[in-house]
Write a protein that holds these residues in place. Sequence first.
Motif, PDB file in Angstrom:
ATOM      1  N   TYR A  32     -54.272  56.322  -6.547  1.00 40.11           N
ATOM      2  CA  TYR A  32     -54.865  57.627  -6.294  1.00 40.11           C
ATOM      3  C   TYR A  32     -55.759  58.062  -7.453  1.00 40.11           C
ATOM      4  O   TYR A  32     -55.487  57.753  -8.615  1.00 40.11           O
ATOM      5  N   VAL A  98     -53.648  65.349  -6.893  1.00 41.23           N
ATOM      6  CA  VAL A  98     -54.321  64.278  -6.147  1.00 41.23           C
ATOM      7  C   VAL A  98     -55.311  64.910  -5.175  1.00 41.23           C
ATOM      8  O   VAL A  98     -54.972  65.860  -4.473  1.00 41.23           O
ATOM      9  N   TYR A 102     -57.898  61.273  -1.728  1.00 41.47           N
ATOM     10  CA  TYR A 102     -56.976  60.331  -2.375  1.00 41.47           C
ATOM     11  C   TYR A 102     -57.598  59.482  -3.482  1.00 41.47           C
ATOM     12  O   TYR A 102     -57.044  59.388  -4.567  1.00 41.47           O
ATOM     13  N   TYR A 103     -58.692  58.806  -3.203  1.00 40.38           N
ATOM     14  CA  TYR A 103     -59.183  57.798  -4.125  1.00 40.38           C
ATOM     15  C   TYR A 103     -60.380  58.251  -4.946  1.00 40.38           C
ATOM     16  O   TYR A 103     -60.709  57.644  -5.959  1.00 40.38           O
TER      17      TYR A 103
END
Length: 125
Positions: A32, A98, A102-103
């Motif tokens: 994450y 987060v 997510y990424y």
Amino acid sequence: QLQLVESGGGLVQPGGSLRLSCAASGVTLGSYAIGWFRQAPGKEREVISCISSIDGRTNYADSMKGRFTISRDNAENTVYLQMYSLKPEDTAVYYCAVPRLYYYCSGYVGEYDFWGQGTQVTVSS
């Protein structure tokens, strides 16, 4: 469920340093993007920095560049925020979170959905 826990806050004298930690259980934090934020009394929560999970790229709010360093240790499943040359105006509750995507990092507080409980940092002599 993703749960984040911040630690490392405390009382520090002006000019001092602290390293905050953001840990998670049950998930691989390295998967994450993680952002660090702070909220001082009577003020809005503000972005400090974010580290991507895709390429490890880091971003900093312009006002935070130079005294804050974000990093991650995947073996420890932890993301850190190293703070240097602390000032009384750095006094705040510090949070990790987060992002919704997510990424990928976001520069907007509202685009983070998963938050820790925060850790208090007090800079005072």
